[in-house]
Scaffold this motif. Structure first.
Motif, PDB file in Angstrom:
ATOM      1  N   LEU A 260       0.842  -1.199   0.000  1.00 20.41           N
ATOM      2  CA  LEU A 260       0.000   0.000   0.000  1.00 20.41           C
ATOM      3  C   LEU A 260       0.873   1.243   0.000  1.00 20.41           C
ATOM      4  O   LEU A 260       0.651   2.184  -0.785  1.00 20.41           O
ATOM      5  N   GLY A 261       1.885   1.273   0.880  1.00 21.74           N
ATOM      6  CA  GLY A 261       2.791   2.413   0.911  1.00 21.74           C
ATOM      7  C   GLY A 261       3.514   2.605  -0.404  1.00 21.74           C
ATOM      8  O   GLY A 261       3.711   3.739  -0.857  1.00 21.74           O
ATOM      9  N   TYR A 262       3.902   1.491  -1.019  1.00 31.03           N
ATOM     10  CA  TYR A 262       4.596   1.571  -2.317  1.00 31.03           C
ATOM     11  C   TYR A 262       3.713   2.279  -3.346  1.00 31.03           C
ATOM     12  O   TYR A 262       4.182   3.153  -4.092  1.00 31.03           O
ATOM     13  N   ALA A 263       2.440   1.902  -3.377  1.00 36.76           N
ATOM     14  CA  ALA A 263       1.519   2.530  -4.327  1.00 36.76           C
ATOM     15  C   ALA A 263       1.346   4.018  -4.024  1.00 36.76           C
ATOM     16  O   ALA A 263       1.277   4.853  -4.935  1.00 36.76           O
ATOM     17  N   ILE A 264       1.298   4.374  -2.730  1.00 38.99           N
ATOM     18  CA  ILE A 264       1.199   5.787  -2.355  1.00 38.99           C
ATOM     19  C   ILE A 264       2.453   6.531  -2.811  1.00 38.99           C
ATOM     20  O   ILE A 264       2.375   7.651  -3.332  1.00 38.99           O
ATOM     21  N   ARG A 268      -0.302   7.130  -6.165  1.00 37.95           N
ATOM     22  CA  ARG A 268      -1.697   6.714  -6.125  1.00 37.95           C
ATOM     23  C   ARG A 268      -2.331   7.087  -4.790  1.00 37.95           C
ATOM     24  O   ARG A 268      -1.650   7.255  -3.782  1.00 37.95           O
ATOM     25  N   SER A 269      -3.652   7.202  -4.764  1.00 39.90           N
ATOM     26  CA  SER A 269      -4.339   7.564  -3.530  1.00 39.90           C
ATOM     27  C   SER A 269      -4.653   6.316  -2.707  1.00 39.90           C
ATOM     28  O   SER A 269      -4.757   5.205  -3.241  1.00 39.90           O
ATOM     29  N   VAL A 270      -4.809   6.514  -1.403  1.00 36.23           N
ATOM     30  CA  VAL A 270      -5.138   5.405  -0.508  1.00 36.23           C
ATOM     31  C   VAL A 270      -6.470   4.779  -0.908  1.00 36.23           C
ATOM     32  O   VAL A 270      -6.605   3.553  -0.998  1.00 36.23           O
ATOM     33  N   ASP A 271      -7.476   5.611  -1.160  1.00 39.58           N
ATOM     34  CA  ASP A 271      -8.800   5.093  -1.509  1.00 39.58           C
ATOM     35  C   ASP A 271      -8.760   4.278  -2.793  1.00 39.58           C
ATOM     36  O   ASP A 271      -9.442   3.247  -2.906  1.00 39.58           O
ATOM     37  N   GLU A 272      -7.977   4.724  -3.738  1.00 38.86           N
ATOM     38  CA  GLU A 272      -7.880   4.004  -5.010  1.00 38.86           C
ATOM     39  C   GLU A 272      -7.302   2.612  -4.801  1.00 38.86           C
ATOM     40  O   GLU A 272      -7.829   1.619  -5.320  1.00 38.86           O
ATOM     41  N   ARG A 305       3.213   9.384  12.885  1.00 33.07           N
ATOM     42  CA  ARG A 305       2.404  10.591  12.694  1.00 33.07           C
ATOM     43  C   ARG A 305       2.376  10.993  11.222  1.00 33.07           C
ATOM     44  O   ARG A 305       1.332  11.405  10.694  1.00 33.07           O
ATOM     45  N   ALA A 306       3.500  10.843  10.540  1.00 34.15           N
ATOM     46  CA  ALA A 306       3.550  11.169   9.116  1.00 34.15           C
ATOM     47  C   ALA A 306       2.662  10.220   8.312  1.00 34.15           C
ATOM     48  O   ALA A 306       1.930  10.648   7.399  1.00 34.15           O
ATOM     49  N   VAL A 307       2.709   8.929   8.633  1.00 30.46           N
ATOM     50  CA  VAL A 307       1.860   7.954   7.932  1.00 30.46           C
ATOM     51  C   VAL A 307       0.395   8.296   8.133  1.00 30.46           C
ATOM     52  O   VAL A 307      -0.401   8.284   7.185  1.00 30.46           O
ATOM     53  N   HIS A 308       0.032   8.605   9.361  1.00 29.41           N
ATOM     54  CA  HIS A 308      -1.360   8.961   9.649  1.00 29.41           C
ATOM     55  C   HIS A 308      -1.787  10.181   8.841  1.00 29.41           C
ATOM     56  O   HIS A 308      -2.886  10.214   8.264  1.00 29.41           O
ATOM     57  N   GLY A 309      -0.927  11.182   8.776  1.00 31.17           N
ATOM     58  CA  GLY A 309      -1.256  12.373   7.997  1.00 31.17           C
ATOM     59  C   GLY A 309      -1.430  12.079   6.522  1.00 31.17           C
ATOM     60  O   GLY A 309      -2.329  12.624   5.861  1.00 31.17           O
ATOM     61  N   ILE A 310      -0.621  11.178   5.992  1.00 36.47           N
ATOM     62  CA  ILE A 310      -0.708  10.825   4.571  1.00 36.47           C
ATOM     63  C   ILE A 310      -1.985  10.040   4.277  1.00 36.47           C
ATOM     64  O   ILE A 310      -2.720  10.347   3.332  1.00 36.47           O
ATOM     65  N   THR A 316       0.992  15.574   2.070  1.00 37.16           N
ATOM     66  CA  THR A 316       1.521  14.912   0.881  1.00 37.16           C
ATOM     67  C   THR A 316       2.784  14.162   1.279  1.00 37.16           C
ATOM     68  O   THR A 316       3.365  14.412   2.344  1.00 37.16           O
ATOM     69  N   VAL A 317       3.209  13.247   0.437  1.00 37.18           N
ATOM     70  CA  VAL A 317       4.439  12.514   0.718  1.00 37.18           C
ATOM     71  C   VAL A 317       5.615  13.482   0.832  1.00 37.18           C
ATOM     72  O   VAL A 317       6.452  13.375   1.738  1.00 37.18           O
ATOM     73  N   GLN A 318       5.696  14.452  -0.061  1.00 34.78           N
ATOM     74  CA  GLN A 318       6.801  15.398  -0.030  1.00 34.78           C
ATOM     75  C   GLN A 318       6.788  16.224   1.256  1.00 34.78           C
ATOM     76  O   GLN A 318       7.841  16.462   1.862  1.00 34.78           O
ATOM     77  N   GLN A 319       5.606  16.653   1.687  1.00 34.41           N
ATOM     78  CA  GLN A 319       5.514  17.404   2.942  1.00 34.41           C
ATOM     79  C   GLN A 319       5.978  16.555   4.127  1.00 34.41           C
ATOM     80  O   GLN A 319       6.671  17.049   5.023  1.00 34.41           O
ATOM     81  N   ALA A 320       5.609  15.302   4.120  1.00 34.21           N
ATOM     82  CA  ALA A 320       5.995  14.405   5.215  1.00 34.21           C
ATOM     83  C   ALA A 320       7.512  14.237   5.262  1.00 34.21           C
ATOM     84  O   ALA A 320       8.118  14.259   6.342  1.00 34.21           O
ATOM     85  N   ILE A 321       8.127  14.072   4.101  1.00 29.52           N
ATOM     86  CA  ILE A 321       9.587  13.924   4.043  1.00 29.52           C
ATOM     87  C   ILE A 321      10.265  15.187   4.572  1.00 29.52           C
ATOM     88  O   ILE A 321      11.205  15.131   5.374  1.00 29.52           O
TER      89      ILE A 321
END
Length: 336
Positions: A260-264, A268-272, A305-310, A316-321
């Motif tokens: 799932l994380g790989y797809a994100i 791709r979106s979590v819902d997708e 916390r970053a995973v939860h936010g994503i 966004t992934v970039q914001q989390a990084i």
């Protein structure tokens, strides 16, 4: 539990429940496997294969699939392999059919949303007559079903109780190590699902092996801090159900949470992604509980916390990084 084991009931016929049914049949006992899906029941009983959740694995003809929870619950040992968020409702439905002191091994990995409770706490409320156990560790269903070597943790309130069940499940390629740290065995399995999503994002984003190794190391530090706050033993967290499960889940796309994380990470979106799956990625549902509990207890868990936010769509992934790398510099280890 007294006397020889004649019958094992497995509640949940996903990939892991089906793999455990294969193990139980190797022990020579009767196996009843409960499933919600009529097509799964039909495929197991007629084709001797779980074509939906574990395709390509031939099943012993002695595995009986049923949609009758009462039939599956009347057993010498029960393995609860339903999703963590369904454990309460399933336990309530089977409560009238479970005998006193029946060993019930929880195989789900998660924390209950809303109540923030461990699975053993939920079990104590809905099946107070059960003897609680936790089966957890680095184990992919397909590996176990194919007879590939696997070692896990089986925790119970005493070593003797754990040993009696472990002896039934153990085989030439499946080794349960016993313990009494029920809390630690649960914390490792629940929290690693959240952290594996982060490792999948690193892989999907192609951030490199160095980033993944660093993330896994810091993820283990988070898991350890979280577990110790609940009273989990450090050795349990560094064992099969903690570090071992974290390594496996963060290292292979067989993991539903890492994939799932790989797809994100690929955009791709979590819902997708979740909309395409029949199986459950427990880390999505556990992330919020872990973050809320960490905040209540004053535990620093920036990766969770970053995973939860994503997954909530707030980051966004970039914001989390950027957030992770802009944190104040600090010592790697806490004093003492």
């Amino acid at each position: 539990m007294s006397g020889a084991v004649a019958r094992i009931g497995i509640i949940g016929a996903g990939a892991w429940g089906t793999a455990l049914a294969c193990l139980a049949r190797q022990a020579g006992v009767d196996v009843v496997l409960w499933a919600r899906e009529p097509e799964v029941i039909d495929a197991i009983n007629k084709q001797h294969e779980n074509t939906l959740f574990l395709p390509g694995i031939a099943l012993d003809r002695g595995i009986l699939a049923t949609g009758d929870l009462a039939e599956a619950a009347q057993a010498d040992i029960l393995l609860l392999v339903c999703p963590a968020q369904a454990l309460r409702s399933v336990g309530q439905d089977m409560a009238a059919h479970v005998g006193p002191d029946t060993p019930v091994a929880i195989c789900a990995k998660g924390l209950e949303r809303g109540t923030h409770k461990l699975m053993t706490e939920v079990l104590a409320e809905v099946l107070p007559q059960a003897e609680p156990m936790v089966l957890s560790g680095p184990s992919f269903a397909a590996d176990v079903a194919r007879g590939l070597p696997t070692a896990v943790t089986l925790a119970a309130r005493t070593h003797d109780r754990a040993l009696a069940v472990a002896a039934t499940l153990a085989g030439p390629t499946f080794r349960p190590y016993i313990g009494t740290d029920l809390i630690g065995a649960q914390i490792g399995g629940a929290v690693k699902n959240v952290l594996a999503i982060a490792c999948g994002i690193v892989e999907g984003r192609k951030l490199g092996d160095s980033a993944r190794a660093s993330l896994m190391t810091r993820a283990f530090a988070e898991l350890t801090r979280f577990g110790r706050s609940f009273g989990a033993h450090a050795k349990t967290l560094a064992g099969l159900s903690g570090l071992g499960d974290l390594i496996l889940t963060c290292s292979s796309l067989q993991s539903r949470n890492m994939s799932l994380g790989y797809a994100i990470g690929e955009g791709r979106s979590v819902d997708e992604v979740l909309g395409e799956r029949r199986s459950v990625s427990e880390g999505v549902y556990t992330a919020g509980v872990v973050v809320e509990l960490a905040e209540q207890r004053g535990i620093d868990m920036p990766i969770a916390r970053a995973v939860h936010g994503i997954v909530e769509g707030r980051l966004t992934v970039q914001q989390a990084i950027e957030d992770l790398f802009n944190r104040p510099l600090k010592a790697e280890f806490e004093p003492g």
